[in-house]
Design a protein around this motif. Sequence first.
Motif, short mmCIF file in Angstrom:
data_model
loop_
_atom_site.label_atom_id
_atom_site.label_comp_id
_atom_site.label_asym_id
_atom_site.label_seq_id
_atom_site.Cartn_x
_atom_site.Cartn_y
_atom_site.Cartn_z
N ASN A 30 -2.07 -69.08 7.30
CA ASN A 30 -1.34 -67.88 7.69
C ASN A 30 -0.94 -67.00 6.51
O ASN A 30 -0.29 -65.97 6.70
N LEU A 70 7.11 -67.41 7.20
CA LEU A 70 6.17 -67.58 8.32
C LEU A 70 6.90 -67.81 9.64
O LEU A 70 6.40 -67.41 10.70
N LYS A 71 8.08 -68.40 9.59
CA LYS A 71 8.88 -68.54 10.81
C LYS A 71 9.29 -67.15 11.32
O LYS A 71 9.23 -66.88 12.51
N ASN A 72 9.65 -66.26 10.40
CA ASN A 72 10.09 -64.92 10.78
C ASN A 72 8.95 -63.97 11.11
O ASN A 72 9.07 -63.14 12.00
N TYR A 73 7.84 -64.05 10.38
CA TYR A 73 6.79 -63.04 10.48
C TYR A 73 5.43 -63.56 10.93
O TYR A 73 4.49 -62.80 11.04
N LYS A 74 5.29 -64.85 11.14
CA LYS A 74 4.07 -65.51 11.64
C LYS A 74 2.93 -65.53 10.63
O LYS A 74 2.36 -66.55 10.36
N LYS A 75 2.54 -64.39 10.12
CA LYS A 75 1.48 -64.30 9.11
C LYS A 75 1.95 -63.36 8.02
O LYS A 75 2.72 -62.44 8.29
N GLN A 76 1.46 -63.57 6.81
CA GLN A 76 1.81 -62.68 5.71
C GLN A 76 0.63 -62.46 4.80
O GLN A 76 -0.16 -63.38 4.55
N GLU A 95 7.88 -71.13 4.35
CA GLU A 95 8.13 -71.62 5.71
C GLU A 95 9.09 -70.69 6.43
O GLU A 95 8.91 -70.38 7.61
#
Length: 189
Positions: A177, A141-147, A138
Amino acid sequence: EVDFWIIPIIQGFVQIEELVVNYSESSDDDKSSPETPLQESTCIDDVHPTFLVALISRRSRHRAGMRYKRRGVDKNGNVANYVETEQLIHVHNHTLSFIQTRGSVPVFWSQVGYRYNPRPRLDKSENETVSCFRAHFEEQLKNYKKQVIINLVDQTGREKIIGDAYLKQVLLYNNANLTYVSFDFHEHW
């Protein structure tokens, strides 16, 4: 009142280089021939573009430690030896960025002993790991949106237990994501 005395420190690496791409048509032999006069390198932006390349890495202060001594995830979702690296390329007034993160597999695991490459073991159950795994991703994904997750652990040897636990947690998390890729570089060595 003591903030004045505290100096923030980041453990990491920074390197910035200017690169010139020379698309000259002469062969490598012509360039290195003793008869070839030395030419001063000139850069006309459209013909020989100048690239400014920067590499910036920073290591997290959470769960930092020696390899084989600090592994896995903690109760807050921090993984051991986490590093964020950003590659920046600036050319023709455009800046491109690529960010890569790396860290320990986000499950509760360890390696006990002092010999080289001790056997890994799982320290908590699948159910005990779910909330910490979720907290880790979480935040990601908050920092990079998708991984895109690239799992590099040995898929058939002694690390298989860790790779299997990682994949199981990804499947349980089931987030659109995240893209999971298993790459066993031991097969390509």
